[in-house]
Design a protein around this motif. Structure first.
Motif, PDB file in Angstrom:
ATOM      1  N   ALA A  28      61.029  11.584 145.076  1.00 48.93           N
ATOM      2  CA  ALA A  28      62.005  10.829 144.299  1.00 48.93           C
ATOM      3  C   ALA A  28      62.371   9.536 145.013  1.00 48.93           C
ATOM      4  N   SER A  29      62.434   9.598 146.317  1.00 47.75           N
ATOM      5  CA  SER A  29      62.854   8.423 147.072  1.00 47.75           C
ATOM      6  C   SER A  29      61.781   7.345 147.082  1.00 47.75           C
ATOM      7  N   TYR A  44      65.924  16.719 139.925  1.00 52.48           N
ATOM      8  CA  TYR A  44      65.622  16.971 138.524  1.00 52.48           C
ATOM      9  C   TYR A  44      65.717  15.677 137.743  1.00 52.48           C
ATOM     10  N   LEU A  45      64.739  15.498 136.879  1.00 56.26           N
ATOM     11  CA  LEU A  45      64.712  14.276 136.098  1.00 56.26           C
ATOM     12  C   LEU A  45      64.581  14.596 134.611  1.00 56.26           C
ATOM     13  N   CYS A  46      65.308  13.857 133.805  1.00 55.30           N
ATOM     14  CA  CYS A  46      65.153  13.973 132.371  1.00 55.30           C
ATOM     15  C   CYS A  46      63.871  13.236 131.974  1.00 55.30           C
ATOM     16  N   TRP A  53      60.368   7.068 136.791  1.00 55.25           N
ATOM     17  CA  TRP A  53      59.892   7.431 138.133  1.00 55.25           C
ATOM     18  C   TRP A  53      58.376   7.303 138.217  1.00 55.25           C
ATOM     19  N   LYS A  54      57.708   7.738 137.167  1.00 48.99           N
ATOM     20  CA  LYS A  54      56.254   7.625 137.149  1.00 48.99           C
ATOM     21  C   LYS A  54      55.817   6.174 137.241  1.00 48.99           C
ATOM     22  N   LYS A  55      56.514   5.346 136.506  1.00 49.73           N
ATOM     23  CA  LYS A  55      56.206   3.915 136.530  1.00 49.73           C
ATOM     24  C   LYS A  55      56.407   3.349 137.922  1.00 49.73           C
ATOM     25  N   ARG A  61      50.978   8.144 142.048  1.00 53.87           N
ATOM     26  CA  ARG A  61      50.986   9.184 141.027  1.00 53.87           C
ATOM     27  C   ARG A  61      49.656   9.922 140.923  1.00 53.87           C
ATOM     28  N   GLU A  62      48.578   9.191 140.954  1.00 51.52           N
ATOM     29  CA  GLU A  62      47.262   9.795 140.777  1.00 51.52           C
ATOM     30  C   GLU A  62      47.057  10.958 141.743  1.00 51.52           C
ATOM     31  N   ASN A  63      47.468  10.748 142.967  1.00 49.04           N
ATOM     32  CA  ASN A  63      47.288  11.780 143.982  1.00 49.04           C
ATOM     33  C   ASN A  63      48.229  12.958 143.779  1.00 49.04           C
ATOM     34  N   GLU A  64      49.458  12.635 143.445  1.00 48.92           N
ATOM     35  CA  GLU A  64      50.469  13.676 143.365  1.00 48.92           C
ATOM     36  C   GLU A  64      50.275  14.570 142.151  1.00 48.92           C
TER      37      GLU A  64
END
Ligand SMILES: [Zn+2]
Length: 69
Positions: A28-29, A44-46, A53-55, A61-64
């Protein structure tokens, strides 16, 4: 993985939407634009903030992503 129990709400400051996803505090950070309490183990994210967050973490992101399968 990544599923959120009912009753959790978004961890972003000022947001009270129901959470759709949980991510680790360290992840998240990585999104500096999101005001979350990253001292928690899980954040937790809505839906909306998860998108943001994805943006914000597009490069990582690809790795995670695989871990959430
Ligand atoms: Zn939210």
């Amino acid at each position: 993985m990544g599923r959120v129990e009912k009753g959790e709400s978004c961890g972003v400051s000022g947001c009270s939407e129901p959470a759709q996803r949980s991510i680790s505090g360290s992840k998240a950070s990585m999104a500096s634009g999101l005001e979350v309490n990253t001292s928690n183990k899980r954040v937790y994210l809505c839906r909306q903030h998860y998108k943001e967050w994805k943006k914000a973490t597009k490069e990582d992101r690809e790795n995670e992503r695989a871990r959430w399968g």
